[in-house]
Design a protein around this motif. Sequence first.
Motif, PDB file in Angstrom:
ATOM      1  N   TYR A  92       0.808  -1.211   0.000  1.00 38.19           N
ATOM      2  CA  TYR A  92       0.000   0.000   0.000  1.00 38.19           C
ATOM      3  C   TYR A  92       0.846   1.267   0.000  1.00 38.19           C
ATOM      4  CZ  TYR A  92       1.126  -0.725   4.900  1.00 38.19           C
ATOM      5  OH  TYR A  92       1.798  -0.969   6.061  1.00 38.19           O
ATOM      6  N   CYS A  93       2.156   1.146  -0.118  1.00 41.09           N
ATOM      7  CA  CYS A  93       3.002   2.352  -0.071  1.00 41.09           C
ATOM      8  C   CYS A  93       2.516   3.374  -1.092  1.00 41.09           C
ATOM      9  CB  CYS A  93       4.452   2.017  -0.403  1.00 41.09           C
ATOM     10  SG  CYS A  93       5.254   1.040   0.845  1.00 41.09           S
ATOM     11  N   PRO A  94       2.392   4.657  -0.689  1.00 37.28           N
ATOM     12  CA  PRO A  94       1.989   5.684  -1.649  1.00 37.28           C
ATOM     13  C   PRO A  94       2.978   5.762  -2.816  1.00 37.28           C
ATOM     14  CG  PRO A  94       1.994   6.551   0.586  1.00 37.28           C
ATOM     15  CD  PRO A  94       2.593   5.196   0.655  1.00 37.28           C
ATOM     16  N   GLU A  95       4.262   5.601  -2.501  1.00 34.51           N
ATOM     17  CA  GLU A  95       5.238   5.540  -3.581  1.00 34.51           C
ATOM     18  C   GLU A  95       6.067   4.276  -3.417  1.00 34.51           C
ATOM     19  OE1 GLU A  95       8.287   8.521  -3.800  1.00 34.51           O
ATOM     20  OE2 GLU A  95       8.287   8.448  -5.991  1.00 34.51           O
ATOM     21  N   CYS A  96       5.870   3.368  -4.354  1.00 33.36           N
ATOM     22  CA  CYS A  96       6.581   2.087  -4.312  1.00 33.36           C
ATOM     23  C   CYS A  96       8.043   2.313  -4.704  1.00 33.36           C
ATOM     24  CB  CYS A  96       5.926   1.132  -5.293  1.00 33.36           C
ATOM     25  SG  CYS A  96       6.738  -0.468  -5.422  1.00 33.36           S
ATOM     26  N   PHE A  97       8.939   1.472  -4.194  1.00 28.65           N
ATOM     27  CA  PHE A  97      10.361   1.686  -4.512  1.00 28.65           C
ATOM     28  C   PHE A  97      10.640   1.592  -6.007  1.00 28.65           C
ATOM     29  CE2 PHE A  97      12.509  -2.449  -5.368  1.00 28.65           C
ATOM     30  CZ  PHE A  97      11.463  -3.317  -5.140  1.00 28.65           C
ATOM     31  N   VAL A  98       9.808   0.856  -6.729  1.00 28.52           N
ATOM     32  CA  VAL A  98      10.069   0.746  -8.171  1.00 28.52           C
ATOM     33  C   VAL A  98       9.706   2.028  -8.918  1.00 28.52           C
ATOM     34  CG1 VAL A  98       9.738  -1.739  -8.232  1.00 28.52           C
ATOM     35  CG2 VAL A  98       7.825  -0.275  -8.731  1.00 28.52           C
ATOM     36  N   ASP A  99       8.867   2.856  -8.309  1.00 25.60           N
ATOM     37  CA  ASP A  99       8.447   4.099  -8.970  1.00 25.60           C
ATOM     38  C   ASP A  99       9.320   5.283  -8.591  1.00 25.60           C
ATOM     39  OD1 ASP A  99       6.331   2.795 -10.177  1.00 25.60           O
ATOM     40  OD2 ASP A  99       5.026   3.111  -8.451  1.00 25.60           O
ATOM     41  N   ARG A 100      10.204   5.071  -7.645  1.00 21.07           N
ATOM     42  CA  ARG A 100      11.000   6.202  -7.168  1.00 21.07           C
ATOM     43  C   ARG A 100      11.996   6.656  -8.238  1.00 21.07           C
ATOM     44  NH1 ARG A 100      12.873   6.302  -1.075  1.00 21.07           N
ATOM     45  NH2 ARG A 100      13.165   8.430  -1.738  1.00 21.07           N
ATOM     46  N   GLN A 101      12.155   7.969  -8.307  1.00 22.42           N
ATOM     47  CA  GLN A 101      13.107   8.522  -9.269  1.00 22.42           C
ATOM     48  C   GLN A 101      14.482   8.686  -8.625  1.00 22.42           C
ATOM     49  OE1 GLN A 101      12.659   9.086 -12.561  1.00 22.42           O
ATOM     50  NE2 GLN A 101      10.729   8.022 -12.231  1.00 22.42           N
ATOM     51  N   SER A 102      14.491   8.899  -7.302  1.00 24.92           N
ATOM     52  CA  SER A 102      15.769   9.087  -6.643  1.00 24.92           C
ATOM     53  C   SER A 102      15.722   8.486  -5.248  1.00 24.92           C
ATOM     54  CB  SER A 102      16.087  10.579  -6.568  1.00 24.92           C
ATOM     55  OG  SER A 102      17.214  10.798  -5.775  1.00 24.92           O
ATOM     56  N   PRO A 103      16.429   7.428  -4.965  1.00 19.63           N
ATOM     57  CA  PRO A 103      17.239   6.657  -5.901  1.00 19.63           C
ATOM     58  C   PRO A 103      16.369   5.874  -6.888  1.00 19.63           C
ATOM     59  CG  PRO A 103      17.117   5.512  -3.807  1.00 19.63           C
ATOM     60  CD  PRO A 103      16.424   6.818  -3.615  1.00 19.63           C
ATOM     61  N   LYS A 104      16.852   5.727  -8.062  1.00 20.12           N
ATOM     62  CA  LYS A 104      16.107   4.988  -9.081  1.00 20.12           C
ATOM     63  C   LYS A 104      16.513   3.521  -8.991  1.00 20.12           C
ATOM     64  CE  LYS A 104      14.595   5.754 -13.835  1.00 20.12           C
ATOM     65  NZ  LYS A 104      13.205   5.664 -13.452  1.00 20.12           N
ATOM     66  N   TRP A 105      15.726   2.746  -8.260  1.00 18.96           N
ATOM     67  CA  TRP A 105      16.086   1.340  -8.041  1.00 18.96           C
ATOM     68  C   TRP A 105      15.967   0.534  -9.320  1.00 18.96           C
ATOM     69  CZ3 TRP A 105      18.522   0.335  -3.705  1.00 18.96           C
ATOM     70  CH2 TRP A 105      18.249   1.090  -2.578  1.00 18.96           C
ATOM     71  N   ILE A 106      14.897   0.783 -10.052  1.00 18.67           N
ATOM     72  CA  ILE A 106      14.635   0.001 -11.252  1.00 18.67           C
ATOM     73  C   ILE A 106      14.706   0.956 -12.443  1.00 18.67           C
ATOM     74  CG2 ILE A 106      12.981  -1.509 -12.419  1.00 18.67           C
ATOM     75  CD1 ILE A 106      13.668  -2.694  -9.778  1.00 18.67           C
ATOM     76  N   SER A 107      15.554   0.644 -13.389  1.00 15.31           N
ATOM     77  CA  SER A 107      15.709   1.561 -14.515  1.00 15.31           C
ATOM     78  C   SER A 107      14.694   1.234 -15.608  1.00 15.31           C
ATOM     79  CB  SER A 107      17.116   1.475 -15.073  1.00 15.31           C
ATOM     80  OG  SER A 107      17.268   0.250 -15.747  1.00 15.31           O
ATOM     81  N   ARG A 108      14.720   2.032 -16.640  1.00 16.36           N
ATOM     82  CA  ARG A 108      13.815   1.763 -17.768  1.00 16.36           C
ATOM     83  C   ARG A 108      14.291   0.560 -18.571  1.00 16.36           C
ATOM     84  NH1 ARG A 108      10.661   6.672 -19.636  1.00 16.36           N
ATOM     85  NH2 ARG A 108      10.072   7.422 -17.586  1.00 16.36           N
ATOM     86  N   TRP A 109      15.555   0.242 -18.336  1.00 15.77           N
ATOM     87  CA  TRP A 109      16.138  -0.911 -19.022  1.00 15.77           C
ATOM     88  C   TRP A 109      15.449  -2.174 -18.517  1.00 15.77           C
ATOM     89  CZ3 TRP A 109      19.327  -4.740 -16.633  1.00 15.77           C
ATOM     90  CH2 TRP A 109      19.995  -5.577 -17.530  1.00 15.77           C
ATOM     91  N   ARG A 110      14.885  -2.970 -19.432  1.00 13.37           N
ATOM     92  CA  ARG A 110      14.139  -4.143 -18.990  1.00 13.37           C
ATOM     93  C   ARG A 110      15.010  -5.384 -19.104  1.00 13.37           C
ATOM     94  NH1 ARG A 110       8.083  -2.581 -18.918  1.00 13.37           N
ATOM     95  NH2 ARG A 110       8.667  -0.759 -17.741  1.00 13.37           N
ATOM     96  N   GLY A 111      15.858  -5.549 -18.141  1.00 17.65           N
ATOM     97  CA  GLY A 111      16.717  -6.722 -18.167  1.00 17.65           C
ATOM     98  C   GLY A 111      16.444  -7.596 -16.976  1.00 17.65           C
ATOM     99  N   LEU A 112      16.978  -8.811 -17.023  1.00 17.44           N
ATOM    100  CA  LEU A 112      16.729  -9.781 -15.963  1.00 17.44           C
ATOM    101  C   LEU A 112      17.150  -9.254 -14.594  1.00 17.44           C
ATOM    102  CD1 LEU A 112      15.786 -12.609 -15.219  1.00 17.44           C
ATOM    103  CD2 LEU A 112      18.101 -13.415 -15.632  1.00 17.44           C
ATOM    104  N   SER A 113      18.322  -8.589 -14.575  1.00 19.53           N
ATOM    105  CA  SER A 113      18.859  -8.141 -13.291  1.00 19.53           C
ATOM    106  C   SER A 113      17.905  -7.185 -12.571  1.00 19.53           C
ATOM    107  CB  SER A 113      20.205  -7.481 -13.528  1.00 19.53           C
ATOM    108  OG  SER A 113      20.685  -6.919 -12.357  1.00 19.53           O
ATOM    109  N   ASP A 114      17.349  -6.247 -13.304  1.00 18.27           N
ATOM    110  CA  ASP A 114      16.418  -5.297 -12.694  1.00 18.27           C
ATOM    111  C   ASP A 114      15.119  -5.976 -12.272  1.00 18.27           C
ATOM    112  OD1 ASP A 114      18.199  -3.296 -12.957  1.00 18.27           O
ATOM    113  OD2 ASP A 114      16.867  -1.913 -14.002  1.00 18.27           O
ATOM    114  N   LYS A 115      14.696  -6.947 -13.088  1.00 16.59           N
ATOM    115  CA  LYS A 115      13.475  -7.677 -12.724  1.00 16.59           C
ATOM    116  C   LYS A 115      13.703  -8.472 -11.450  1.00 16.59           C
ATOM    117  CE  LYS A 115      12.062  -8.353 -17.508  1.00 16.59           C
ATOM    118  NZ  LYS A 115      11.843  -9.363 -18.550  1.00 16.59           N
ATOM    119  N   ILE A 116      14.890  -9.062 -11.337  1.00 19.77           N
ATOM    120  CA  ILE A 116      15.204  -9.820 -10.127  1.00 19.77           C
ATOM    121  C   ILE A 116      15.193  -8.890  -8.921  1.00 19.77           C
ATOM    122  CG2 ILE A 116      17.003 -11.101  -8.898  1.00 19.77           C
ATOM    123  CD1 ILE A 116      17.755 -12.434 -11.482  1.00 19.77           C
ATOM    124  N   LEU A 117      15.783  -7.699  -9.091  1.00 19.75           N
ATOM    125  CA  LEU A 117      15.811  -6.743  -7.981  1.00 19.75           C
ATOM    126  C   LEU A 117      14.384  -6.406  -7.544  1.00 19.75           C
ATOM    127  CD1 LEU A 117      17.896  -4.980  -6.317  1.00 19.75           C
ATOM    128  CD2 LEU A 117      17.096  -3.099  -7.711  1.00 19.75           C
TER     129      LEU A 117
END
Lengths: 333, 178
Positions: A237-262
């Motif tokens: 229920y987080c208002p801003e999920c860590f995947v949507d955060r811009q800073s720090p940007k945990w998940i990039s726009r790059w759709r690779g396995l590593s980011d999906k695993i993270l």
Amino acid sequence: MDKMTGSAMGEDTIGAIQEGIRNIAAEMLEAGEVHVFIGYEEGTLPLRTTPAFLTRPEDAVRLVWGPSCENNLAVYLPKFKGTVGVIVKGCDVRTLVNLILENQISRDKVKIVGVPCRGIIDRDRVGKALGIDRIIKKAKATEHNLMLEGDGFDVKLEFQDVLAPSCEVCRYPVPVLCDVLIGDESMARDRKDPEAGYLEVEQFAKLRPDERFSYFAQQIEGCIQCYACRQACPLCYCPECFVDRQSPKWISRWRGLSDKILFHLGRVLHVAGRCVDCGACRRACPAGVDLRLLTKNMEKVVKESFQYESGLDIGGLPLLATYEREDPDDFIL
Amino acid sequence: MLDRDTHIEAFSTMSSPQAVTPVQSCADLPDKDCVVLRAEAPENREPKIVAFLCNWCSYAGADLAGTGRIQYPANVRVIRVPCSGRVDPLMILRCLQRGADGVLVSGCHPGDCHYIAGNYLARRKFVLLDELLDFFGIEKGRVHFSWVSAAEGEKFADVVKQVTETVKALGKPTKLVR
């Protein structure tokens, strides 16, 4: 319980629960006890139900009950300001307990209508049992069977064979907390031992690390990062999920396995000690990613390391908000 | 072809004595690839370890190791954090994702936390992370946790030695790296 197992009786059980739900919903709305009543109504396709948000007592007749009432309705609760009535199954109520524990909803703002659960069906399993390209036109559920009709077929499936994997090992089919229980406890499934649920996890843990990794990598590879699992999860229920955060940007726009695993590891860690194995994330996934083993293993670790089981008690503190001096620390140098 | 890190690694290996014996025949490779091969060879490869050290204990412990001239492997890259409780498991995953060979998180001994209970709360998170990574199939030994007080320069050096050895033995990480 054995007295209830005749198929005619079974049909009646489901019908009786449905009738009970309709009555209580109408009653609550009539009396002004709740502003909104959340339940299930018939979906647009057979074997599908959709959440219904009722505000008028006369709409209560739209409500249905059956083994396709799969959605975890607790997910909607933090979004409402007024008093809400909600139908919960055994697993749903445990997520609701967690929401109360984490101060996301207050106990007096929710009227919990518990249903003794017989398990819900897994549509993937139904599809597998039927074979491909069979379009179901009509479906009917009884206590032990699922009758499916379509063009050129009329199949009777055993309910046991198409039960959702979480339900197979369900430990709390009767809601642990509710204001009203529809029917009685004998209408629910039998309680399973906790060990039964961990068998699969223990089997999997015996594989070599590389084999385990390649299984998970294969599952996660299919993820399209739509985050439907997060949306369906009542505990996300987080208002801003860590995947949507811009800073720090945990998940990039790059759709690779590593980011999906993270993303998936992050999600598993965020629901660790809170997840109740309701299966909402798995059902929501359009890509068929199944990471139930990961969450189930976390549940096992939490139980063994901290003797904690999520969603049973609205008192106390959440797992990670507290500590014991005797917590395991043999892994620390 | 070569990213920045490999370049830096390649150049640093060129000047180090280890680079003298090539481990693989690179007769028909261009010079720069040859250097990279040597740098990437298991026995020449120096692991990079990110160490999150608590400001009040372990960071001071590392400092004490320094002022006491205690030798420890130069593989750790220290990041100072206010408390081991500040370390989000995601940070550890991020390090592994961006190519760190290993991660060390070190905080105060139980009962010594500057913020009363930060390390106790951290410990719960680390139990979960440790078990999750193991179950997921990430090699045991990439992520380490330790309690090092401000007075334990010697212990800090030992911990770093132990961690470096373990991480070195695991070789180059492949599973989580972007």
